[in-house]
Write an enzyme that holds these catalytic residues in place. Structure first.
Site, PDB file in Angstrom:
ATOM      1  N   ILE A  14       0.849  -1.208   0.000  1.00  0.00           N
ATOM      2  CA  ILE A  14       0.000   0.000   0.000  1.00  0.00           C
ATOM      3  C   ILE A  14       0.875   1.245   0.000  1.00  0.00           C
ATOM      4  O   ILE A  14       0.584   2.236  -0.695  1.00  0.00           O
ATOM      5  CB  ILE A  14      -0.960   0.004   1.210  1.00  0.00           C
ATOM      6  CG1 ILE A  14      -1.726  -1.320   1.292  1.00  0.00           C
ATOM      7  CG2 ILE A  14      -1.947   1.170   1.103  1.00  0.00           C
ATOM      8  CD1 ILE A  14      -2.580  -1.473   2.540  1.00  0.00           C
ATOM      9  N   ASP A  61      15.075   1.798  10.075  1.00  0.00           N
ATOM     10  CA  ASP A  61      14.131   1.015  10.876  1.00  0.00           C
ATOM     11  C   ASP A  61      13.380   1.967  11.811  1.00  0.00           C
ATOM     12  O   ASP A  61      14.021   2.729  12.556  1.00  0.00           O
ATOM     13  CB  ASP A  61      14.976  -0.001  11.676  1.00  0.00           C
ATOM     14  CG  ASP A  61      14.148  -0.984  12.460  1.00  0.00           C
ATOM     15  OD1 ASP A  61      12.985  -0.676  12.780  1.00  0.00           O
ATOM     16  OD2 ASP A  61      14.681  -2.063  12.775  1.00  0.00           O
ATOM     17  N   THR A 128      -6.025  -1.116  10.763  1.00  0.00           N
ATOM     18  CA  THR A 128      -6.733  -2.179  10.037  1.00  0.00           C
ATOM     19  C   THR A 128      -8.064  -2.505  10.701  1.00  0.00           C
ATOM     20  O   THR A 128      -8.209  -2.345  11.921  1.00  0.00           O
ATOM     21  CB  THR A 128      -5.856  -3.451  10.007  1.00  0.00           C
ATOM     22  OG1 THR A 128      -6.649  -4.542   9.540  1.00  0.00           O
ATOM     23  CG2 THR A 128      -5.299  -3.802  11.375  1.00  0.00           C
ATOM     24  N   ASP A 129      -9.003  -3.022   9.907  1.00  0.00           N
ATOM     25  CA  ASP A 129     -10.289  -3.451  10.487  1.00  0.00           C
ATOM     26  C   ASP A 129     -10.121  -4.671  11.393  1.00  0.00           C
ATOM     27  O   ASP A 129     -11.014  -4.991  12.179  1.00  0.00           O
ATOM     28  CB  ASP A 129     -11.319  -3.742   9.378  1.00  0.00           C
ATOM     29  CG  ASP A 129     -10.924  -4.874   8.430  1.00  0.00           C
ATOM     30  OD1 ASP A 129      -9.792  -5.395   8.537  1.00  0.00           O
ATOM     31  OD2 ASP A 129     -11.764  -5.239   7.578  1.00  0.00           O
ATOM     32  N   GLU A 130      -8.956  -5.353  11.302  1.00  0.00           N
ATOM     33  CA  GLU A 130      -8.768  -6.566  12.110  1.00  0.00           C
ATOM     34  C   GLU A 130      -8.711  -6.263  13.605  1.00  0.00           C
ATOM     35  O   GLU A 130      -8.832  -7.178  14.424  1.00  0.00           O
ATOM     36  CB  GLU A 130      -7.502  -7.318  11.679  1.00  0.00           C
ATOM     37  CG  GLU A 130      -7.620  -7.850  10.269  1.00  0.00           C
ATOM     38  CD  GLU A 130      -6.663  -8.985   9.941  1.00  0.00           C
ATOM     39  OE1 GLU A 130      -6.107  -9.590  10.867  1.00  0.00           O
ATOM     40  OE2 GLU A 130      -6.493  -9.255   8.749  1.00  0.00           O
ATOM     41  N   TYR A 153      -0.871 -10.556  15.012  1.00  0.00           N
ATOM     42  CA  TYR A 153      -0.803  -9.389  14.116  1.00  0.00           C
ATOM     43  C   TYR A 153      -1.811  -8.324  14.551  1.00  0.00           C
ATOM     44  O   TYR A 153      -1.447  -7.158  14.786  1.00  0.00           O
ATOM     45  CB  TYR A 153      -1.081  -9.801  12.666  1.00  0.00           C
ATOM     46  CG  TYR A 153      -1.465  -8.630  11.781  1.00  0.00           C
ATOM     47  CD1 TYR A 153      -0.537  -7.641  11.456  1.00  0.00           C
ATOM     48  CD2 TYR A 153      -2.771  -8.491  11.291  1.00  0.00           C
ATOM     49  CE1 TYR A 153      -0.896  -6.550  10.674  1.00  0.00           C
ATOM     50  CE2 TYR A 153      -3.131  -7.398  10.508  1.00  0.00           C
ATOM     51  CZ  TYR A 153      -2.192  -6.433  10.198  1.00  0.00           C
ATOM     52  OH  TYR A 153      -2.555  -5.349   9.435  1.00  0.00           O
ATOM     53  N   ALA A 155      -3.454  -7.992  17.307  1.00  0.00           N
ATOM     54  CA  ALA A 155      -3.232  -7.493  18.674  1.00  0.00           C
ATOM     55  C   ALA A 155      -2.134  -6.428  18.665  1.00  0.00           C
ATOM     56  O   ALA A 155      -2.237  -5.395  19.350  1.00  0.00           O
ATOM     57  CB  ALA A 155      -2.853  -8.648  19.597  1.00  0.00           C
ATOM     58  N   LYS A 157      -1.334  -4.514  16.114  1.00  0.00           N
ATOM     59  CA  LYS A 157      -1.874  -3.306  15.474  1.00  0.00           C
ATOM     60  C   LYS A 157      -2.794  -2.558  16.444  1.00  0.00           C
ATOM     61  O   LYS A 157      -2.814  -1.331  16.481  1.00  0.00           O
ATOM     62  CB  LYS A 157      -2.650  -3.667  14.195  1.00  0.00           C
ATOM     63  CG  LYS A 157      -1.802  -4.145  13.038  1.00  0.00           C
ATOM     64  CD  LYS A 157      -0.855  -3.089  12.473  1.00  0.00           C
ATOM     65  CE  LYS A 157      -1.567  -1.971  11.738  1.00  0.00           C
ATOM     66  NZ  LYS A 157      -0.582  -1.057  11.067  1.00  0.00           N
ATOM     67  N   PRO A 208      -4.317 -23.163  -2.224  1.00  0.00           N
ATOM     68  CA  PRO A 208      -4.693 -23.614  -0.879  1.00  0.00           C
ATOM     69  C   PRO A 208      -5.780 -22.728  -0.256  1.00  0.00           C
ATOM     70  O   PRO A 208      -5.559 -21.550   0.017  1.00  0.00           O
ATOM     71  CB  PRO A 208      -3.379 -23.474  -0.092  1.00  0.00           C
ATOM     72  CG  PRO A 208      -2.620 -22.396  -0.808  1.00  0.00           C
ATOM     73  CD  PRO A 208      -3.047 -22.427  -2.247  1.00  0.00           C
TER      74      PRO A 208
END
Ligand code: NAD
Ligand code: DAU
Length: 338
Positions: A14, A61, A128-130, A153, A155, A157, A208
């Protein structure tokens, strides 16, 4: 006076689309891209703009204050930050959570501290929506939905979201949080569902599908997300959260079938495999706030943008092959050895 946008993680999926959008849509601005070039960072995503005098790359970094300070030193005039840099793949976070805590939590706090010392104009945190967790068959995530992340991931974010929120409440820091649904489009690393399935199907390899393939994601074309971020950068209110999504839900199996039929490949390539542990069942975004307050609307219809994305990967077979083989990293190992 020139304005600079410091983009973190601009060599990723992105971020590289956003850097290109900024240089195209706001030619008077300077863009500085701070990226550590992890496996997900690929400067070949930015080859079209690397010679643009309005663009500069800083290899560094976000967890290292000295690296962030070097990036700020490359900025001219007032600075705003758009923060993409993160470990972003759920499956990798299930293998090991520590790199996610380091980059997403520690890295965000270091960046916040340096940005506050530098008195940035604003700081857009790309979340993120997660962070909202998983939905049942009905309903959508609004900005008021309680945070309930389910993977290391998401958690990590969520923790970074809360650090941005805390900086606003404690220090009056001009942070804004965006929470977007699943993106697709050019330059996505082929570990994520859509580019992985395009790449495998193109080579007649198995596809998969986790579990029963009925997990639902709410897909948004990456350029729509980037335009939403530009709207938030220019017109968003400090301290606010904006959901971003395109009302475009599909079960994974439907996406995989669409890719196969577009490529003229047989459904016998589909392989149902063991489910992802803790696999969120459904995401769906209520994006009415950003539509209402900032006038943002998605422009790309999935029915056209998915075939366009498939064509992009076909037309960029060399890019895909260099990523899949790891060849893209040899170039950096020589140029950016530390
Ligand atoms: P990506 O994995 O493609 O890119 C991440 C970039 O960050 C890479 O260029 C990588 O080198 C860089 N990076 C990682 N750790 C770093 C560090 N410590 N210092 C400096 N750079 C570092 O990710 P993406 O899919 O482009 O996602 C970008 C952001 O958007 C992430 O914060 C992600 O959580 C968020 N997001 C992604 C999606 C999606 O569907 N991909 C949806 C919503 C939000
Ligand atoms: O919702 C936004 C999030 O979308 C971002 O925050 C993440 O950075 C991004 O990676 C993405 O997370 P997902 O886990 O939803 O994306 P992924 O492409 O990994 O998987 C999409 C769906 O497809 C998910 O239900 C798992 C399934 N899947 C994925 C892969 C890689 C498969 O069935 N098979 C696969 O091989």
């Amino acid at each position: 006076m020139k304005r600079t946008i410091l983009v973190t993680g601009g060599a990723g999926f992105i971020g590289s689309n956003f850097v290109q959008l900024l240089l195209r849509e706001r030619p008077a601005w300077q863009v500085v891209n701070l990226d550590a070039l992890t496996y997900a960072g690929n400067l070949e995503n930015l080859s079209a703009v690397e010679a643009n005098p309005a663009y500069a790359f800083v290899h560094g970094d976000i967890c290292e204050a000295a690296d962030v300070a070097r990036a700020f030193a490359a900025c001219r005039g007032p600075v705003a930050v758009v923060h993409f840099a993160a470990e972003s793949h759920v499956d990798r976070s299930i293998e090991s959570g520590l790199p996610f805590v380091r980059a997403n939590v520690l890295g965000t706090q270091v960046l916040l501290d340096e940005s506050r010392a530098r008195q940035v104009e604003r700081f857009v945190h790309v979340s993120t929506d997660e962070v909202y967790g998983s939905l049942g068959a009905s309903g959508k995530f609004s900005e008021e939905t309680p945070l309930a992340p389910n993977s290391p991931y998401s958690a990590s974010k969520t923790a970074s979201d809360l650090l941005v929120r805390a900086a606003f409440h404690t220090h009056g820091f001009p942070g804004i949080i965006t929470r977007c649904s699943n993106n697709y489009g050019p330059y996505q690393f082929p570990e994520k569902l859509i580019p992985l399935m395009i790449a495998n199907a193109s080579e007649d390899r198995e596809l998969p599908v986790y579990g029963d393939g009925q997990n639902v994601r709410d897909w948004l074309y990456v350029e729509d997300h980037c335009e939403a971020l530009l709207a938030v950068l220019e017109r968003g209110r400090a301290g606010e959260v904006y959901n971003v999504g395109g009302d475009n839900e599909y079960p994974n199996l439907s996406i995989v079938r669409l890719i196969l039929s577009t490529l003229g490949k047989p459904e016998t390539l589909i392989r149902f495999v063991k489910d992802r542990p803790g696999h969120d069942r459904r995401y769906a975004i209520d994006a009415s706030k950003i539509r209402r307050e900032l006038g943002w609307e998605p422009r790309f219809r999935f029915e056209l943008a998915l075939p366009r994305t498939i064509q992009w990967y076909q037309a960029h077979a060399v890019w895909l092959q260099r990523v899949r083989s790891g060849a893209y990293r040899e170039y950096y190992a020589r140029q950016y050895a530390r």
